[in-house]
Scaffold this motif. Structure first.
Motif, PDB file in Angstrom:
ATOM      1  N   VAL A 184      -0.021 -16.349  14.713  1.00 52.77           N
ATOM      2  CA  VAL A 184       0.991 -16.064  13.716  1.00 52.77           C
ATOM      3  C   VAL A 184       0.420 -16.344  12.321  1.00 52.77           C
ATOM      4  CG1 VAL A 184       3.214 -16.820  12.789  1.00 52.77           C
ATOM      5  CG2 VAL A 184       2.911 -16.546  15.266  1.00 52.77           C
ATOM      6  N   ILE A 185       0.535 -15.381  11.429  1.00 58.16           N
ATOM      7  CA  ILE A 185       0.128 -15.601  10.044  1.00 58.16           C
ATOM      8  C   ILE A 185       1.384 -15.668   9.190  1.00 58.16           C
ATOM      9  CG2 ILE A 185      -1.230 -14.722   8.098  1.00 58.16           C
ATOM     10  CD1 ILE A 185      -2.927 -13.160  10.060  1.00 58.16           C
ATOM     11  N   GLU A 186       1.609 -16.824   8.566  1.00 58.24           N
ATOM     12  CA  GLU A 186       2.787 -16.970   7.698  1.00 58.24           C
ATOM     13  C   GLU A 186       2.492 -16.336   6.347  1.00 58.24           C
ATOM     14  OE1 GLU A 186       5.214 -20.092   7.508  1.00 58.24           O
ATOM     15  OE2 GLU A 186       5.019 -20.687   9.610  1.00 58.24           O
ATOM     16  N   LEU A 187       3.362 -15.487   5.884  1.00 52.66           N
ATOM     17  CA  LEU A 187       3.091 -14.784   4.636  1.00 52.66           C
ATOM     18  C   LEU A 187       4.036 -15.186   3.512  1.00 52.66           C
ATOM     19  CD1 LEU A 187       2.467 -11.256   6.114  1.00 52.66           C
ATOM     20  CD2 LEU A 187       0.770 -12.809   5.211  1.00 52.66           C
ATOM     21  N   LYS A 188       5.340 -15.168   3.794  1.00 58.33           N
ATOM     22  CA  LYS A 188       6.330 -15.441   2.744  1.00 58.33           C
ATOM     23  C   LYS A 188       6.074 -14.592   1.511  1.00 58.33           C
ATOM     24  CE  LYS A 188       9.227 -18.696   4.158  1.00 58.33           C
ATOM     25  NZ  LYS A 188      10.654 -18.410   4.162  1.00 58.33           N
ATOM     26  N   MET A 189       5.724 -13.342   1.730  1.00 57.93           N
ATOM     27  CA  MET A 189       5.440 -12.456   0.592  1.00 57.93           C
ATOM     28  C   MET A 189       6.632 -11.543   0.376  1.00 57.93           C
ATOM     29  SD  MET A 189       1.687 -11.121   1.528  1.00 57.93           S
ATOM     30  CE  MET A 189       1.024 -10.427   0.042  1.00 57.93           C
ATOM     31  N   THR A 190       6.959 -11.304  -0.887  1.00 59.59           N
ATOM     32  CA  THR A 190       7.990 -10.307  -1.128  1.00 59.59           C
ATOM     33  C   THR A 190       7.302  -8.945  -1.059  1.00 59.59           C
ATOM     34  OG1 THR A 190       7.661 -10.150  -3.491  1.00 59.59           O
ATOM     35  CG2 THR A 190       9.131 -11.881  -2.715  1.00 59.59           C
ATOM     36  N   VAL A 191       8.089  -7.909  -0.822  1.00 57.73           N
ATOM     37  CA  VAL A 191       7.469  -6.586  -0.739  1.00 57.73           C
ATOM     38  C   VAL A 191       6.906  -6.151  -2.074  1.00 57.73           C
ATOM     39  CG1 VAL A 191       8.346  -5.197   1.145  1.00 57.73           C
ATOM     40  CG2 VAL A 191       9.841  -5.736  -0.772  1.00 57.73           C
ATOM     41  N   THR A 192       7.276  -6.848  -3.126  1.00 57.40           N
ATOM     42  CA  THR A 192       6.816  -6.415  -4.434  1.00 57.40           C
ATOM     43  C   THR A 192       5.537  -7.128  -4.878  1.00 57.40           C
ATOM     44  OG1 THR A 192       8.367  -7.971  -5.383  1.00 57.40           O
ATOM     45  CG2 THR A 192       9.077  -5.702  -5.255  1.00 57.40           C
ATOM     46  N   ASP A 193       5.052  -8.079  -4.087  1.00 57.51           N
ATOM     47  CA  ASP A 193       3.842  -8.817  -4.488  1.00 57.51           C
ATOM     48  C   ASP A 193       2.664  -7.910  -4.801  1.00 57.51           C
ATOM     49  OD1 ASP A 193       5.001 -11.262  -4.421  1.00 57.51           O
ATOM     50  OD2 ASP A 193       4.225 -11.846  -2.457  1.00 57.51           O
ATOM     51  N   SER A 194       2.419  -6.950  -3.911  1.00 56.08           N
ATOM     52  CA  SER A 194       1.234  -6.122  -4.110  1.00 56.08           C
ATOM     53  C   SER A 194       1.444  -5.190  -5.303  1.00 56.08           C
ATOM     54  CB  SER A 194       0.877  -5.392  -2.817  1.00 56.08           C
ATOM     55  OG  SER A 194       1.088  -4.030  -2.916  1.00 56.08           O
TER      56      SER A 194
ATOM     57  N   GLU B 102      17.501 -11.905  -1.014  1.00 61.06           N
ATOM     58  CA  GLU B 102      16.078 -11.982  -0.653  1.00 61.06           C
ATOM     59  C   GLU B 102      15.611 -10.759   0.130  1.00 61.06           C
ATOM     60  OE1 GLU B 102      18.415 -14.057   0.130  1.00 61.06           O
ATOM     61  OE2 GLU B 102      17.970 -15.938  -0.921  1.00 61.06           O
ATOM     62  N   PHE B 103      14.354 -10.497  -0.023  1.00 61.20           N
ATOM     63  CA  PHE B 103      13.708  -9.558   0.874  1.00 61.20           C
ATOM     64  C   PHE B 103      12.233  -9.917   0.903  1.00 61.20           C
ATOM     65  CE2 PHE B 103      11.617  -6.080   2.661  1.00 61.20           C
ATOM     66  CZ  PHE B 103      12.525  -5.524   3.541  1.00 61.20           C
ATOM     67  N   SER B 104      11.780 -10.487   2.011  1.00 64.61           N
ATOM     68  CA  SER B 104      10.361 -10.828   2.058  1.00 64.61           C
ATOM     69  C   SER B 104       9.787 -10.660   3.462  1.00 64.61           C
ATOM     70  CB  SER B 104      10.139 -12.258   1.566  1.00 64.61           C
ATOM     71  OG  SER B 104      10.726 -13.173   2.451  1.00 64.61           O
ATOM     72  N   ILE B 105       8.460 -10.566   3.499  1.00 65.63           N
ATOM     73  CA  ILE B 105       7.766 -10.521   4.780  1.00 65.63           C
ATOM     74  C   ILE B 105       7.496 -11.968   5.144  1.00 65.63           C
ATOM     75  CG2 ILE B 105       5.798  -9.611   6.058  1.00 65.63           C
ATOM     76  CD1 ILE B 105       5.377  -7.647   3.719  1.00 65.63           C
ATOM     77  N   LYS B 106       8.169 -12.447   6.179  1.00 65.47           N
ATOM     78  CA  LYS B 106       8.039 -13.860   6.518  1.00 65.47           C
ATOM     79  C   LYS B 106       6.705 -14.130   7.210  1.00 65.47           C
ATOM     80  CE  LYS B 106      10.347 -17.582   8.957  1.00 65.47           C
ATOM     81  NZ  LYS B 106      11.062 -17.852  10.225  1.00 65.47           N
ATOM     82  N   GLN B 107       6.431 -13.386   8.240  1.00 67.88           N
ATOM     83  CA  GLN B 107       5.177 -13.601   8.973  1.00 67.88           C
ATOM     84  C   GLN B 107       4.823 -12.397   9.828  1.00 67.88           C
ATOM     85  OE1 GLN B 107       6.609 -17.039  11.194  1.00 67.88           O
ATOM     86  NE2 GLN B 107       6.820 -15.784  13.021  1.00 67.88           N
ATOM     87  N   ILE B 108       3.569 -12.378  10.270  1.00 60.87           N
ATOM     88  CA  ILE B 108       3.164 -11.367  11.246  1.00 60.87           C
ATOM     89  C   ILE B 108       2.468 -12.063  12.410  1.00 60.87           C
ATOM     90  CG2 ILE B 108       2.889  -9.521   9.541  1.00 60.87           C
ATOM     91  CD1 ILE B 108      -0.138  -9.982   9.671  1.00 60.87           C
ATOM     92  N   GLU B 109       2.505 -11.405  13.552  1.00 61.99           N
ATOM     93  CA  GLU B 109       1.665 -11.847  14.661  1.00 61.99           C
ATOM     94  C   GLU B 109       0.454 -10.941  14.631  1.00 61.99           C
ATOM     95  OE1 GLU B 109       3.525 -13.180  18.688  1.00 61.99           O
ATOM     96  OE2 GLU B 109       4.733 -11.565  17.852  1.00 61.99           O
ATOM     97  N   ALA B 110      -0.725 -11.513  14.767  1.00 63.50           N
ATOM     98  CA  ALA B 110      -1.906 -10.673  14.617  1.00 63.50           C
ATOM     99  C   ALA B 110      -3.058 -11.116  15.491  1.00 63.50           C
ATOM    100  CB  ALA B 110      -2.348 -10.682  13.166  1.00 63.50           C
ATOM    101  N   GLU B 111      -3.850 -10.124  15.861  1.00 67.30           N
ATOM    102  CA  GLU B 111      -5.118 -10.390  16.540  1.00 67.30           C
ATOM    103  C   GLU B 111      -6.183 -10.359  15.456  1.00 67.30           C
ATOM    104  OE1 GLU B 111      -6.430  -7.534  19.533  1.00 67.30           O
ATOM    105  OE2 GLU B 111      -4.624  -8.086  20.661  1.00 67.30           O
ATOM    106  N   THR B 112      -6.886 -11.464  15.289  1.00 60.39           N
ATOM    107  CA  THR B 112      -7.905 -11.470  14.241  1.00 60.39           C
ATOM    108  C   THR B 112      -9.295 -11.458  14.867  1.00 60.39           C
ATOM    109  OG1 THR B 112      -7.774 -13.867  14.185  1.00 60.39           O
ATOM    110  CG2 THR B 112      -6.502 -12.686  12.541  1.00 60.39           C
ATOM    111  N   ASP B 113     -10.296 -11.136  14.041  1.00 62.60           N
ATOM    112  CA  ASP B 113     -11.663 -11.041  14.544  1.00 62.60           C
ATOM    113  C   ASP B 113     -12.203 -12.362  15.068  1.00 62.60           C
ATOM    114  OD1 ASP B 113     -12.089  -8.415  14.424  1.00 62.60           O
ATOM    115  OD2 ASP B 113     -12.976  -8.413  12.409  1.00 62.60           O
ATOM    116  N   ASP B 114     -11.767 -13.476  14.431  1.00 61.96           N
ATOM    117  CA  ASP B 114     -12.308 -14.770  14.834  1.00 61.96           C
ATOM    118  C   ASP B 114     -11.558 -15.398  16.021  1.00 61.96           C
ATOM    119  OD1 ASP B 114     -10.957 -16.147  11.756  1.00 61.96           O
ATOM    120  OD2 ASP B 114      -9.946 -15.568  13.612  1.00 61.96           O
TER     121      ASP B 114
END
Ligand SMILES: Nc1nc2c(ncn2[C@@H]2O[C@H](COP(=O)(O)OP(=O)(O)O)[C@@H](O)[C@H]2O)c(=O)[nH]1
Ligand SMILES: [Mg+2]
Ligand SMILES: [Zn+2]
Lengths: 219, 121
Positions: free
Chosen positions: A3-13, B105-117
């Motif tokens: 799991v990678i935690e991001l907490k990024m808004t869609v407008t960050d980029s 609010e509207f944000s990307i909280k997290q993703i599940e991912a397969e990474t290279d390492d």
């Protein structure tokens, strides 16, 4: 899978793209002003009058954003100013990437003011930085004095509020002081210009503001 | 229309994240959406399902949405209340001089991912 935690808004980029664009435009001598309002508030009419009044004082270009039509760009080009139409293909706002592409299609002579007429919408354009140096929102008298309560983000993100169609004030219960106090609660440093693009009332103060901002950048 | 724009922006942001984190494949995406952010979750899911078929980056990845409750603050009596139930008018004092504390609010909280390492079992 981790799991990678991001907490990024869609407008960050988009925010990063916008910062980069703003810097580049400054270097190229372009002063970009983003005009936002609800549909029909009077963006194109205000622009037309401003272009006519400032003719000969500064070079002006206009980028018209619309979901699909090009009526506004034709209205502007009839005034002799350079204008291009950007179609957002269904998107409800301009972002920094679209603004950059639009500018690439304009004459590349630098040193001028470019107005971006954003898509008529009070929600999404407030969230997406276009890379403009100044954000200007237009509220027209017939829309009512309670708009700041309904769309707080737009009012808090704008540098300037133009209250247009002031000639229509006798026909609507529009309380200019109430608007001002509501807006100042959200945004204490916002500049407010009441104008009528129809009669020309108040236009000079707004145009002086643009010219002084322009000169600050080109002293 | 708004949802389509949002999904496009989410994917653009994910593309950058993927590069920075050496992600090989995205397993799932979790968003945090305020109750009154203006985003229609069903429509968001439709747009997501459309892109999920087309875009290699998120191919087959499910979208999870967590909602955040909307709370409004009244500047007249300084109380807070549930926005969805009472709207812009304060239920305690009737004032309309109120503003939203949370829920936009509207944000990307997290993703599940397969990474290279990551060493797969
Ligand atoms: N009375 C009055 N009408 C105006 C004024 N500015 C614009 N309008 C009218 O409002 C309508 C919409 O204007 P337009 O500039 O196309 O709005 P836009 O959609 O924001 O670009 C047109 O019919 C204009 O003639 C004004 O200052 N006073
Ligand atoms: Mg227009
Ligand atoms: Zn209250």
């Amino acid at each position: 899978m981790k799991v990678i935690e991001l907490k990024m808004t869609v407008t960050d980029s988009n925010d990063r793209d916008a910062q980069a664009l703003r810097r580049e435009l400054t270097e190229r001598g372009i002063f970009l002003i983003n005009l936002m309002s609800a549909p029909g508030s009077g963006k194109t009419t205000l622009l037309s009058r401003t272009i006519t009044d400032l003719a000969g004082k500064v070079k002006i270009g206009v980028m018209e954003a619309d979901i699909a039509s090009d009526v506004d760009a034709r209205r502007i080009s009839e005034l002799g100013a350079e204008s291009i139409q950007v179609h957002t293909d269904g998107m409800c706002h301009m972002d920094a990437g679209m603004t950059r592409t639009g500018l690439e299609n304009m004459e590349n002579s630098g040193d001028r003011i470019v107005f971006l007429e954003n898509v008529g919408n009070l929600i999404c354009p407030a969230e997406f930085d276009t890379g403009a140096h100044k954000n200007v929102m237009i509220l027209s008298v017939p829309e009512g004095d309670d708009k700041p309560l309904k769309y707080p983000l737009m009012f808090s993100k704008s540098d300037v509020l133009i209250i247009t169609k002031s000639d229509a004030a006798p026909y609507f219960d529009f309380d200019f002081e109430a608007v001002e106090s509501r807006v100042r609660k959200l945004n204490p440093s916002i500049l407010i210009f009441p104008v009528s693009a129809k009669t020309g009332d108040g236009m000079e103060a707004w145009e002086d503001y643009i010219l002084s901002e322009w000169e600050k950048r080109h002293a | 229309m708004h949802e389509l724009s949002i999904v496009k922006h989410v994917i653009k942001t994910l593309r950058e994240v993927v590069e920075e984190n050496h992600v090989r494949r995205i397993g799932s995406v979790t968003l945090e959406v305020g109750e009154v952010s203006g985003v229609v979750i069903e429509q968001l899911a439709d747009c997501w399902n459309y892109f999920r078929e087309k875009d290699e980056l998120v191919k087959g990845a499910p979208l999870y949405v967590e909602t955040i409750e909307a709370v409004t603050f009244c500047t007249s009596c300084e109380k807070t209340y549930e926005t969805v139930k009472f709207g812009k008018t304060c239920p305690y004092c009737g004032s309309a001089e109120t503003y939203l504390l949370t829920g936009n609010e509207f944000s990307i909280k997290q993703i599940e991912a397969e990474t290279d390492d990551s060493v797969e079992p």
